[in-house]
Design a protein around this motif. Sequence first.
Motif, PDB file in Angstrom:
ATOM      1  N   LEU A 263       0.817  -1.215   0.000  1.00 30.95           N
ATOM      2  CA  LEU A 263       0.000   0.000   0.000  1.00 30.95           C
ATOM      3  C   LEU A 263       0.853   1.268   0.000  1.00 30.95           C
ATOM      4  O   LEU A 263       0.557   2.234  -0.711  1.00 30.95           O
ATOM      5  CB  LEU A 263      -0.950   0.006   1.201  1.00 30.95           C
ATOM      6  CG  LEU A 263      -2.176  -0.885   1.084  1.00 30.95           C
ATOM      7  CD1 LEU A 263      -2.897  -0.974   2.427  1.00 30.95           C
ATOM      8  CD2 LEU A 263      -3.114  -0.362   0.012  1.00 30.95           C
ATOM      9  N   VAL A 264       1.927   1.256   0.780  1.00 33.48           N
ATOM     10  CA  VAL A 264       2.832   2.415   0.817  1.00 33.48           C
ATOM     11  C   VAL A 264       3.475   2.607  -0.557  1.00 33.48           C
ATOM     12  O   VAL A 264       3.578   3.732  -1.059  1.00 33.48           O
ATOM     13  CB  VAL A 264       3.894   2.253   1.924  1.00 33.48           C
ATOM     14  CG1 VAL A 264       4.987   3.298   1.796  1.00 33.48           C
ATOM     15  CG2 VAL A 264       3.246   2.320   3.297  1.00 33.48           C
ATOM     16  N   LEU A 265       3.888   1.505  -1.188  1.00 33.06           N
ATOM     17  CA  LEU A 265       4.476   1.593  -2.525  1.00 33.06           C
ATOM     18  C   LEU A 265       3.472   2.112  -3.551  1.00 33.06           C
ATOM     19  O   LEU A 265       3.820   2.923  -4.418  1.00 33.06           O
ATOM     20  CB  LEU A 265       5.015   0.232  -2.962  1.00 33.06           C
ATOM     21  CG  LEU A 265       6.304  -0.226  -2.289  1.00 33.06           C
ATOM     22  CD1 LEU A 265       6.619  -1.665  -2.662  1.00 33.06           C
ATOM     23  CD2 LEU A 265       7.448   0.691  -2.668  1.00 33.06           C
ATOM     24  N   ILE A 266       2.228   1.651  -3.457  1.00 38.42           N
ATOM     25  CA  ILE A 266       1.192   2.131  -4.382  1.00 38.42           C
ATOM     26  C   ILE A 266       0.997   3.633  -4.202  1.00 38.42           C
ATOM     27  O   ILE A 266       0.926   4.385  -5.182  1.00 38.42           O
ATOM     28  CB  ILE A 266      -0.135   1.372  -4.166  1.00 38.42           C
ATOM     29  CG1 ILE A 266      -0.007  -0.068  -4.681  1.00 38.42           C
ATOM     30  CG2 ILE A 266      -1.303   2.084  -4.852  1.00 38.42           C
ATOM     31  CD1 ILE A 266      -1.181  -0.953  -4.323  1.00 38.42           C
ATOM     32  N   LEU A 267       0.931   4.076  -2.972  1.00 32.55           N
ATOM     33  CA  LEU A 267       0.758   5.500  -2.696  1.00 32.55           C
ATOM     34  C   LEU A 267       1.950   6.302  -3.213  1.00 32.55           C
ATOM     35  O   LEU A 267       1.779   7.296  -3.936  1.00 32.55           O
ATOM     36  CB  LEU A 267       0.573   5.728  -1.193  1.00 32.55           C
ATOM     37  CG  LEU A 267       0.386   7.174  -0.750  1.00 32.55           C
ATOM     38  CD1 LEU A 267      -0.908   7.743  -1.336  1.00 32.55           C
ATOM     39  CD2 LEU A 267       0.367   7.270   0.759  1.00 32.55           C
ATOM     40  N   LEU A 268       3.146   5.879  -2.874  1.00 39.49           N
ATOM     41  CA  LEU A 268       4.356   6.594  -3.275  1.00 39.49           C
ATOM     42  C   LEU A 268       4.512   6.633  -4.797  1.00 39.49           C
ATOM     43  O   LEU A 268       4.654   7.706  -5.392  1.00 39.49           O
ATOM     44  CB  LEU A 268       5.586   5.955  -2.637  1.00 39.49           C
ATOM     45  CG  LEU A 268       6.935   6.525  -3.068  1.00 39.49           C
ATOM     46  CD1 LEU A 268       7.072   7.960  -2.584  1.00 39.49           C
ATOM     47  CD2 LEU A 268       8.062   5.672  -2.525  1.00 39.49           C
ATOM     48  N   PHE A 269       4.464   5.472  -5.431  1.00 42.30           N
ATOM     49  CA  PHE A 269       4.667   5.433  -6.878  1.00 42.30           C
ATOM     50  C   PHE A 269       3.460   5.972  -7.639  1.00 42.30           C
ATOM     51  O   PHE A 269       3.603   6.459  -8.761  1.00 42.30           O
ATOM     52  CB  PHE A 269       5.047   4.025  -7.338  1.00 42.30           C
ATOM     53  CG  PHE A 269       6.504   3.749  -7.168  1.00 42.30           C
ATOM     54  CD1 PHE A 269       7.410   4.084  -8.158  1.00 42.30           C
ATOM     55  CD2 PHE A 269       6.983   3.178  -6.002  1.00 42.30           C
ATOM     56  CE1 PHE A 269       8.767   3.864  -7.995  1.00 42.30           C
ATOM     57  CE2 PHE A 269       8.329   2.950  -5.824  1.00 42.30           C
ATOM     58  CZ  PHE A 269       9.226   3.285  -6.820  1.00 42.30           C
ATOM     59  N   GLY A 270       2.276   5.899  -7.039  1.00 47.29           N
ATOM     60  CA  GLY A 270       1.109   6.531  -7.656  1.00 47.29           C
ATOM     61  C   GLY A 270       1.295   8.037  -7.731  1.00 47.29           C
ATOM     62  O   GLY A 270       1.056   8.665  -8.776  1.00 47.29           O
ATOM     63  N   LEU A 271       1.745   8.624  -6.624  1.00 52.07           N
ATOM     64  CA  LEU A 271       2.014  10.072  -6.619  1.00 52.07           C
ATOM     65  C   LEU A 271       3.160  10.438  -7.561  1.00 52.07           C
ATOM     66  O   LEU A 271       3.091  11.443  -8.279  1.00 52.07           O
ATOM     67  CB  LEU A 271       2.323  10.543  -5.199  1.00 52.07           C
ATOM     68  CG  LEU A 271       1.149  10.515  -4.215  1.00 52.07           C
ATOM     69  CD1 LEU A 271       1.630  10.809  -2.794  1.00 52.07           C
ATOM     70  CD2 LEU A 271       0.071  11.495  -4.626  1.00 52.07           C
ATOM     71  N   LEU A 272       4.210   9.629  -7.565  1.00 51.65           N
ATOM     72  CA  LEU A 272       5.325   9.874  -8.490  1.00 51.65           C
ATOM     73  C   LEU A 272       4.870   9.782  -9.949  1.00 51.65           C
ATOM     74  O   LEU A 272       5.293  10.579 -10.791  1.00 51.65           O
ATOM     75  CB  LEU A 272       6.454   8.870  -8.243  1.00 51.65           C
ATOM     76  CG  LEU A 272       7.342   9.139  -7.049  1.00 51.65           C
ATOM     77  CD1 LEU A 272       8.274   7.955  -6.792  1.00 51.65           C
ATOM     78  CD2 LEU A 272       8.147  10.406  -7.253  1.00 51.65           C
ATOM     79  N   THR A 273       4.011   8.817 -10.243  1.00 52.35           N
ATOM     80  CA  THR A 273       3.504   8.659 -11.604  1.00 52.35           C
ATOM     81  C   THR A 273       2.696   9.878 -12.021  1.00 52.35           C
ATOM     82  O   THR A 273       2.862  10.395 -13.139  1.00 52.35           O
ATOM     83  CB  THR A 273       2.643   7.382 -11.715  1.00 52.35           C
ATOM     84  OG1 THR A 273       3.453   6.252 -11.364  1.00 52.35           O
ATOM     85  CG2 THR A 273       2.111   7.186 -13.123  1.00 52.35           C
ATOM     86  N   LEU A 274       1.833  10.342 -11.143  1.00 52.40           N
ATOM     87  CA  LEU A 274       1.047  11.543 -11.453  1.00 52.40           C
ATOM     88  C   LEU A 274       1.946  12.751 -11.679  1.00 52.40           C
ATOM     89  O   LEU A 274       1.750  13.532 -12.621  1.00 52.40           O
ATOM     90  CB  LEU A 274       0.049  11.833 -10.325  1.00 52.40           C
ATOM     91  CG  LEU A 274      -1.102  10.852 -10.181  1.00 52.40           C
ATOM     92  CD1 LEU A 274      -1.918  11.169  -8.931  1.00 52.40           C
ATOM     93  CD2 LEU A 274      -1.987  10.897 -11.417  1.00 52.40           C
TER      94      LEU A 274
END
Length: 155
Positions: free
Chosen positions: A98-109
């Motif tokens: 979940l932390v990775l999804i949040l972090l990389f989701g924000l980085l992707t955006l």
Amino acid sequence: MTRPGPLTTGITKGATFSAWLAAACLLAMMAATCLDVVLRFFRSPIAGTYETVGFLSALMVAFALADTTLKGGHIAVAFLAEKLPPAPAKWLDRTVTLVLILLFGLLTLRMGSHALELKDAAEVSMTLKIPVWPVVAGITAGMGLFVAVLATRLK
């Protein structure tokens, strides 16, 4: 055992295709570097090789993330997780995911936004004068696919 849905199958196929793109980037980096070294011997180096290899290496890493994650190929520090009972280990794995999804989701955006900014500004590379935004867009796509793969791990 349940069969994977069409979304999971599509993400898996996308990750496999992305891995092939990463391999193509690695092959192109190798070819450019070797050709540049050989041509330097004849005093005719290729202009922009360093820049090209830099772009290709960034793309290679981004394209390799999803497939590597699907195959469990990342180096993981499992020292703590191996010592935990199954339930807490599963909880830890889901929390990290979940932390990775949040972090990389924000980085992707943010990377997608940056790619659009570079396109609007018509930013080009220093030596070859090629547009930079397609490289950033490719990195964004690779990271987005990585986030999608992480999301499939939460089942």
